[in-house]
Motif scaffolding. Structure first.
Motif, PDB file in Angstrom:
ATOM      1  N   PHE A   5       0.787  -1.288  -0.029  1.00  0.00           N
ATOM      2  CA  PHE A   5       0.028  -0.061   0.093  1.00  0.00           C
ATOM      3  C   PHE A   5       0.980   1.300   0.173  1.00  0.00           C
ATOM      4  CE2 PHE A   5      -3.411   2.762   0.763  1.00  0.00           C
ATOM      5  CZ  PHE A   5      -3.093   3.657   1.634  1.00  0.00           C
ATOM      6  N   TYR A   6       1.754   1.401   1.055  1.00  0.00           N
ATOM      7  CA  TYR A   6       2.639   2.576   1.068  1.00  0.00           C
ATOM      8  C   TYR A   6       3.588   2.722  -0.128  1.00  0.00           C
ATOM      9  CZ  TYR A   6       1.090   2.997   5.876  1.00  0.00           C
ATOM     10  OH  TYR A   6       0.203   2.936   6.788  1.00  0.00           O
ATOM     11  N   LEU A   7       3.968   1.595  -0.800  1.00  0.00           N
ATOM     12  CA  LEU A   7       4.826   1.664  -1.816  1.00  0.00           C
ATOM     13  C   LEU A   7       3.957   2.237  -3.119  1.00  0.00           C
ATOM     14  CD1 LEU A   7       7.752   1.318  -2.704  1.00  0.00           C
ATOM     15  CD2 LEU A   7       7.030  -0.958  -3.458  1.00  0.00           C
ATOM     16  N   SER A   8       2.957   1.779  -3.343  1.00  0.00           N
ATOM     17  CA  SER A   8       2.084   2.134  -4.336  1.00  0.00           C
ATOM     18  C   SER A   8       1.439   3.668  -4.149  1.00  0.00           C
ATOM     19  CB  SER A   8       1.010   1.351  -4.607  1.00  0.00           C
ATOM     20  OG  SER A   8       0.093   0.962  -3.360  1.00  0.00           O
ATOM     21  N   ALA A   9       1.345   3.872  -2.903  1.00  0.00           N
ATOM     22  CA  ALA A   9       1.026   5.200  -2.489  1.00  0.00           C
ATOM     23  C   ALA A   9       2.120   6.403  -2.918  1.00  0.00           C
ATOM     24  CB  ALA A   9       0.524   5.564  -0.933  1.00  0.00           C
ATOM     25  N   PHE A  10       3.201   5.960  -2.586  1.00  0.00           N
ATOM     26  CA  PHE A  10       4.518   6.767  -2.943  1.00  0.00           C
ATOM     27  C   PHE A  10       4.600   6.865  -4.409  1.00  0.00           C
ATOM     28  CE2 PHE A  10       8.437   8.741  -2.786  1.00  0.00           C
ATOM     29  CZ  PHE A  10       9.184   7.912  -3.454  1.00  0.00           C
ATOM     30  N   VAL A  11       4.359   5.756  -5.252  1.00  0.00           N
ATOM     31  CA  VAL A  11       4.395   5.799  -6.567  1.00  0.00           C
ATOM     32  C   VAL A  11       3.612   6.757  -6.931  1.00  0.00           C
ATOM     33  CG1 VAL A  11       4.159   4.575  -8.718  1.00  0.00           C
ATOM     34  CG2 VAL A  11       5.668   3.796  -6.958  1.00  0.00           C
ATOM     35  N   ALA A  12       2.325   6.653  -6.605  1.00  0.00           N
ATOM     36  CA  ALA A  12       1.209   7.714  -7.004  1.00  0.00           C
ATOM     37  C   ALA A  12       1.525   9.259  -6.726  1.00  0.00           C
ATOM     38  CB  ALA A  12      -0.153   7.230  -6.307  1.00  0.00           C
ATOM     39  N   VAL A  13       2.044   9.381  -5.829  1.00  0.00           N
ATOM     40  CA  VAL A  13       2.249  10.737  -5.229  1.00  0.00           C
ATOM     41  C   VAL A  13       3.490  11.404  -6.106  1.00  0.00           C
ATOM     42  CG1 VAL A  13       3.350  12.294  -3.514  1.00  0.00           C
ATOM     43  CG2 VAL A  13       1.410  10.608  -3.031  1.00  0.00           C
ATOM     44  N   ALA A  14       4.584  10.334  -6.320  1.00  0.00           N
ATOM     45  CA  ALA A  14       5.446  10.901  -7.210  1.00  0.00           C
ATOM     46  C   ALA A  14       5.344  11.110  -8.631  1.00  0.00           C
ATOM     47  CB  ALA A  14       6.858   9.782  -6.997  1.00  0.00           C
ATOM     48  N   ALA A  15       4.516  10.000  -8.969  1.00  0.00           N
ATOM     49  CA  ALA A  15       4.091  10.330 -10.618  1.00  0.00           C
ATOM     50  C   ALA A  15       3.303  11.483 -10.799  1.00  0.00           C
ATOM     51  CB  ALA A  15       3.330   8.948 -10.857  1.00  0.00           C
ATOM     52  N   THR A  16       2.377  11.814  -9.718  1.00  0.00           N
ATOM     53  CA  THR A  16       1.460  13.027  -9.877  1.00  0.00           C
ATOM     54  C   THR A  16       2.334  14.254  -9.962  1.00  0.00           C
ATOM     55  OG1 THR A  16       0.002  11.903  -8.883  1.00  0.00           O
ATOM     56  CG2 THR A  16      -0.496  14.305  -8.951  1.00  0.00           C
ATOM     57  N   VAL A  17       3.299  14.278  -8.996  1.00  0.00           N
ATOM     58  CA  VAL A  17       4.214  15.347  -8.897  1.00  0.00           C
ATOM     59  C   VAL A  17       5.040  15.708 -10.262  1.00  0.00           C
ATOM     60  CG1 VAL A  17       6.503  16.337  -8.035  1.00  0.00           C
ATOM     61  CG2 VAL A  17       4.767  15.466  -6.418  1.00  0.00           C
ATOM     62  N   MET A  18       5.542  14.528 -10.883  1.00  0.00           N
ATOM     63  CA  MET A  18       5.892  14.592 -12.175  1.00  0.00           C
ATOM     64  C   MET A  18       4.862  15.163 -13.167  1.00  0.00           C
ATOM     65  SD  MET A  18       9.056  13.827 -11.641  1.00  0.00           S
ATOM     66  CE  MET A  18       9.808  12.997 -13.223  1.00  0.00           C
ATOM     67  N   VAL A  19       3.632  14.696 -12.961  1.00  0.00           N
ATOM     68  CA  VAL A  19       2.792  15.109 -13.974  1.00  0.00           C
ATOM     69  C   VAL A  19       2.592  17.044 -13.850  1.00  0.00           C
ATOM     70  CG1 VAL A  19       0.182  15.469 -14.200  1.00  0.00           C
ATOM     71  CG2 VAL A  19       1.223  13.000 -13.894  1.00  0.00           C
ATOM     72  N   ILE A  20       2.327  17.168 -12.894  1.00  0.00           N
ATOM     73  CA  ILE A  20       2.246  18.833 -13.082  1.00  0.00           C
ATOM     74  C   ILE A  20       3.489  19.448 -13.024  1.00  0.00           C
ATOM     75  CG2 ILE A  20       0.377  18.442 -11.390  1.00  0.00           C
ATOM     76  CD1 ILE A  20       1.872  19.388  -9.043  1.00  0.00           C
ATOM     77  N   THR A  21       4.669  19.042 -13.129  1.00  0.00           N
ATOM     78  CA  THR A  21       5.768  19.688 -13.230  1.00  0.00           C
ATOM     79  C   THR A  21       6.533  19.386 -14.518  1.00  0.00           C
ATOM     80  OG1 THR A  21       7.012  18.004 -12.243  1.00  0.00           O
ATOM     81  CG2 THR A  21       6.312  19.993 -10.939  1.00  0.00           C
ATOM     82  N   ARG A  22       6.094  18.546 -15.609  1.00  0.00           N
ATOM     83  CA  ARG A  22       6.445  18.322 -16.928  1.00  0.00           C
ATOM     84  C   ARG A  22       6.281  19.530 -17.651  1.00  0.00           C
ATOM     85  NH1 ARG A  22      10.444  16.536 -16.218  1.00  0.00           N
ATOM     86  NH2 ARG A  22      10.047  16.968 -14.044  1.00  0.00           N
ATOM     87  N   VAL A  23       7.105  19.433 -18.839  1.00  0.00           N
ATOM     88  CA  VAL A  23       6.842  20.462 -19.861  1.00  0.00           C
ATOM     89  C   VAL A  23       6.373  19.967 -21.041  1.00  0.00           C
ATOM     90  CG1 VAL A  23       8.172  21.662 -21.574  1.00  0.00           C
ATOM     91  CG2 VAL A  23       9.070  21.958 -19.127  1.00  0.00           C
ATOM     92  N   ASN A  24       6.760  18.572 -21.413  1.00  0.00           N
ATOM     93  CA  ASN A  24       6.141  18.117 -22.500  1.00  0.00           C
ATOM     94  C   ASN A  24       4.668  17.414 -22.212  1.00  0.00           C
ATOM     95  OD1 ASN A  24       5.451  16.578 -24.616  1.00  0.00           O
ATOM     96  ND2 ASN A  24       7.768  16.020 -24.997  1.00  0.00           N
ATOM     97  N   ALA A  25       3.659  17.632 -22.982  1.00  0.00           N
ATOM     98  CA  ALA A  25       2.501  17.143 -22.345  1.00  0.00           C
ATOM     99  C   ALA A  25       2.391  15.443 -22.344  1.00  0.00           C
ATOM    100  CB  ALA A  25       1.253  17.711 -23.457  1.00  0.00           C
ATOM    101  N   VAL A  26       3.002  14.997 -23.423  1.00  0.00           N
ATOM    102  CA  VAL A  26       2.959  13.695 -23.565  1.00  0.00           C
ATOM    103  C   VAL A  26       3.714  12.821 -22.278  1.00  0.00           C
ATOM    104  CG1 VAL A  26       3.490  11.769 -25.006  1.00  0.00           C
ATOM    105  CG2 VAL A  26       2.820  13.979 -26.047  1.00  0.00           C
ATOM    106  N   HIS A  27       4.844  13.625 -21.955  1.00  0.00           N
ATOM    107  CA  HIS A  27       5.403  12.951 -20.824  1.00  0.00           C
ATOM    108  C   HIS A  27       4.611  13.065 -19.459  1.00  0.00           C
ATOM    109  CE1 HIS A  27       9.679  13.915 -22.457  1.00  0.00           C
ATOM    110  NE2 HIS A  27       9.146  13.120 -23.055  1.00  0.00           N
TER     111      HIS A  27
END
Lengths: 172, 103, 630
Positions: A5-27
């Motif tokens: 649970f905690y691992l997947s939670a961490f992944v989710a949060v990290a991925a979301t952080v990447m979502v909002i900070t990327r420059v390229n939309a596809v990334h």
């Protein structure tokens, strides 16, 4: 189990952080799909396999794919540089960051002071969900389908690439 | 039980995701990213529902998530169509460019 | 026949209505027929009523005709009722007859003017209001007529409205007489509050019963009525409007500002004479004001260039004589002078009008001259009028009327030497300026040429008035010359008889001779200064004291400057600074607040979606915070 649970939670949060900070939309989209998949895993861990499957199939599989297609359609290669400039200005995201942090703080405060405690957790299978959907929430079901119909028609109309469509666009 | 920990932490996870999504909506200028951040927020809200449903062992949470899903689908399709339309007219994806309602 | 009394004011009002409604569609002839005809018919009715009244002289001293109840408010019920006694009879005859002649004259004088119908409408309204004034039974109806004539005066002075100076003169006339009117209405309030009625005979009877001689109320009421009379009759200190009122057409000046409206003040005082006898201080003030005014106006008339302004100041001066007579208790002498003055002053104004129009609107006497040969009819009639004004002995009406006033100013119990001296000096100055006017206008070399002469309709009235200026005096001859007392016998049915001190009647002949010599002296001096040797006059005017005096006198003894500096300027300044007065700040504050808020809030409408989203998020955070923490 909790480690997963905690691992997947961490992944989710990290991925979301990447979502909002990327420059390229596809990334960003791809990161979001990762986030969705980890959320689906969390759903599964919570004993909701049906929505876990739905999350993967519909959310990640249909909606995000739609996103990807549309972005490809736009063909926006050169704007990446422009967006980079915006990202670099701290005063631009200082305000939203503050706001989000405050909101988060409120949530955690609430949850810490009286969040859910008791209750057993069992697996709520697709059968139960289906029955509930078709008996107790049948009206919602019908309304959701009408919503989807409206969305369909609207998207079709707005997306038409014709002279008439363009005229109506220019007129408004 | 360990499930209790899940629930509270699940809600906290959902809050974090929601906050991140909010940040994305407010801070990004590209329409695509705004729409994407809205999806993040919707997803987080759905997570809350499922966690709550799991707590009580009922299907209601999942049903709600299904409705959210349907809504998200409709919204994304219409939103993207509008975005396409905007791109055709304004030739840019900057959200601030659509400012004719100013004043 | 007396039942038709109501026709006398009604006919001019009817004429006014017809001309006001249909004046635009009638032809010139039609307008003249209605305008002159209504006053003419009224004149005939007036003579008929007079004949009957005088015939009944022994039986009744007055006749009242109630027309209808005007108001009925809490015990106050004034009526529209007409009161005919000797005084109002004389006034009525003067107004209708002179009015008719002037209307006839102006039917030709105003022929080229585009406002022909408007002119006769206003003139008819004026005659109707004046008749309502003199025939009124109660002071409220009198005040109605009073205001009506004031309105018509304003309308007619500013008749040629396209020139803004005329409008200003009209406003000046209206505002200055307003001061008097306000005092008068306050006087009416006072009288009503204390005596309970405004019906004149009743009023005076009650006043005589309840108020002691010299009591505060009587003095207050009489003083307020006096101020009203001062305004209307252009006496000190409210005389500044009359010279400027000459901006109106000459028939207007003749009718309103010579013969009728300005005599309304004299009529008022004569009507309410009992109040003035109850307030001797006020009556003395009347005499003093009259004496001062006649001197002041006479001096001013001596230095004027405009022929009509000379006549205007002359009017002020002659009404000063009437006030002097009223002040010393010579009631019928004042009315007699009113009558003769109406004749010769109207004559002079009409003659001046002919002169002005014949020279294509030239008012400046210095540019006239030698008109004796060019306008013979006008010359002779004007000369007769001038002689009457200067009180040429024995053959003019003015002599007899002025002589009586001078006699009583010395001989009456209320008279004294000072008043008599002022009157005699005034007579000297009168003949001086009158013949200055005559010599400058009609003698000497012609500086302008006549373009056309007057027609029948202008000549006949001046001839009739000239005849009257001679014979009208013969109804009242002094004791030594035949003692004809027709006029005073008539008037004394309405007004008290004039008293004089013992031993005064012997001095009458001497005084009369003295007055005659004075007026002849004035004529002679005018002859020398303005005809024979004009250089003396010019050199007198050119030395420094002469120049200063001339400027001082020709500006009306500085009254205009006085009022301008001490009344008009402060008021205008105050009005201007108070334009944004502080009570407006409440409303302005509301406007500023809402505008400011609007400006601030519209900043939030940036059109940027992210801003709106931020707003939503902020609101959500706040609401949650309130829900959670409070």
């Amino acid at each position: 189990m909790s480690a997963v649970f905690y691992l997947s939670a961490f992944v989710a949060v990290a991925a979301t952080v990447m979502v909002i900070t990327r420059v390229n939309a596809v990334h960003a989209l791809l990161y979001f799909i990762v986030s969705l998949l980890s959320i689906a895993l969390i759903f599964f861990l919570l004993g909701a396999p049906f929505v876990a499957a739905l999350e993967v199939i519909i959310y990640a599989g249909a909606i995000m794919v739609l996103f990807v297609f549309v972005i490809m359609l736009l063909n926006i290669g050169s704007e990446a540089a422009e967006k980079e400039k915006q990202l670099l200005s701290p005063q631009l995201w200082a305000g939203p960051a503050l706001l989000s942090a405050v909101l988060l703080g409120e949530f955690i405060y609430v949850l810490g002071h009286g969040g859910a405690r008791a209750g057993g957790i069992g697996i709520v299978g697709p059968r139960v969900v289906g029955i509930s959907l078709l008996t107790k929430y049948v009206i919602g079901l019908e309304l959701a389908s009408m919503l989807l119909l409206a969305g369909l028609v609207g998207a079709y109309h707005l997306g038409r690439r014709q002279e008439a469509g363009r005229e109506s666009g220019e007129r408004s | 039980m360990t499930q209790d920990i899940y629930l509270n932490h699940g809600l906290i996870l959902a809050s974090v995701l929601f906050a991140l999504g909010l940040f994305g909506v407010l801070a990004r200028r590209n329409i695509i990213f705004v729409l994407l951040s809205i999806e993040v927020m919707l997803n987080a809200a759905g997570l809350v529902f499922v966690v709550a449903g799991a707590k009580w062992g009922q299907a209601d949470g999942q049903v709600m998530f299904i409705f959210i899903l349907a809504m998200a689908a409709a919204e994304v399709s219409v939103g993207l169509a509008l975005m396409l339309r905007m791109y055709h007219i304004l030739k840019t994806l900057d959200a601030d460019a659509a400012g004719r309602m100013k004043g | 026949m007396l039942e038709l009394l109501w026709l006398i004011p009604a006919l001019p009002f009817a004429g006014f209505l017809v001309l006001a409604i249909a004046g635009r569609i009638l032809s010139r002839g039609g307008i003249a027929a209605v305008g002159v005809g209504s006053v003419g018919l009224s004149c005939i009715a007036a003579f008929a009523a007079a004949a009957e009244f005088i015939g009944q002289a022994e039986s009744g001293h007055f006749y009242v005709q109630r027309l209808w109840a005007w108001l009925s408010v809490g015990g106050f019920t004034p009526e529209i009722s007409l009161y005919l006694d000797a005084l109002s009879l004389v006034m009525m005859l003067v107004v209708t007859f002179v009015g008719f002649l002037i209307h006839l004259y102006s039917s030709e004088f105003m022929l080229e003017d585009e406002g022909y119908g408007r002119f006769f409408a206003y003139m008819n309204l004026f005659v109707g209001s004046m008749l309502a004034l003199v025939l009124a039974d109660n002071l409220l109806l009198l005040y109605l007529g009073w205001e009506g004539v004031g309105l018509c005066s304003y309308l007619l002075i500013g008749f040629w409205y396209k020139d803004p100076a005329n409008g200003r003169a009209a406003i000046k006339a209206f505002v200055v007489t307003r001061v008097g009117d306000t005092a008068m209405i306050i006087g009416l309030f006072l009288l009503f509050m204390n005596l309970g009625t405004l019906q004149m005979q009743e009023l005076m009877r009650l006043a005589a019963e309840r108020w002691a001689v010299g009591s505060g109320l009587a003095v207050a009421a009489a003083a307020l009525l006096l101020v009203g009379a001062l305004g209307k009759s252009a006496q000190l200190p409210l005389q500044t409007w009359l010279p400027d009122a000459m901006a109106g057409p000459s028939p207007v000046s003749a009718l309103i500002h010579a013969a009728t409206m300005v005599t309304a003040g004299v009529y008022l005082i004569a009507r309410t004479h009992l109040l003035f006898t109850l307030a001797p201080a006020v009556q003395a003030a009347v005499a003093i004001i009259g004496a001062l005014t006649l001197l002041l106006a006479g001096c001013s008339a001596l230095t004027q260039k405009d022929i009509k302004r000379v006549l205007a100041y002359s009017t002020i001066s002659q009404i000063g004589y009437m006030f002097l007579a009223l002040g010393v208790g010579a009631w019928s002498a004042a009315i007699f002078h009113l009558m003769t003055h109406a004749f010769f002053k109207a004559l002079l104004f009409l003659g001046a009008g002919i002169v002005i129009v014949s020279l294509d609107d030239e008012h400046d006497m210095f540019k006239m001259g030698g008109l004796r040969s060019q306008l013979p009819a006008v010359f002779w009639t004007f000369l007769i009028g001038a002689c009457s004004l200067s009180a040429l002995p024995f053959i003019t009406a003015g002599f007899y009327s002025k002589d009586i006033i001078l006699f009583y100013s010395l001989a009456s119990p209320l008279g004294n030497r000072l008043l008599w001296t002022a009157g005699v000096l005034g007579a000297f100055i009168t003949s001086l300026y009158t013949f200055r006017m005559v010599f400058m206008t009609f003698f000497g070399e012609a500086k302008s040429h006549v373009h056309r002469g007057p027609g029948m309709r202008m000549t006949v009235p001046v001839v009739i008035l000239a005849a009257l200026s001679i014979v009208a005096g013969f109804v009242e001859l002094p004791h030594s010359l035949g003692n004809i007392r027709m006029f005073s016998t008539l008037i004394n049915k309405a007004l008290p008889a004039m008293a004089f001190r013992a031993g005064a009647s012997e001095a009458e002949t001497t005084l009369m001779a003295f007055a005659a010599i004075v007026s002849l002296l004035g004529i002679f001096l005018a002859y020398i200064l303005f005809y024979e040797k004009p250089r003396y006059a010019d050199s007198l005017a050119n030395i420094l004291p002469g120049r200063l005096i001339k400027r001082f006198w020709s500006s009306g003894w500085g009254f205009d400057w006085l009022y301008e500096t001490f009344l008009v300027r402060p008021f205008v300044w105050f009005a201007r600074t108070n334009r944004d007065d502080f009570t407006d700040l409440i409303y302005l504050g509301m406007i500023w607040t809402s505008r400011g808020l609007n400006n601030m809030l519209s900043l939030s409408q940036s059109g940027k979606v992210r801003m709106y989203a931020t707003g939503i998020a902020l609101g959500a955070v706040l609401v949650i915070a309130i829900a959670v923490f409070l």
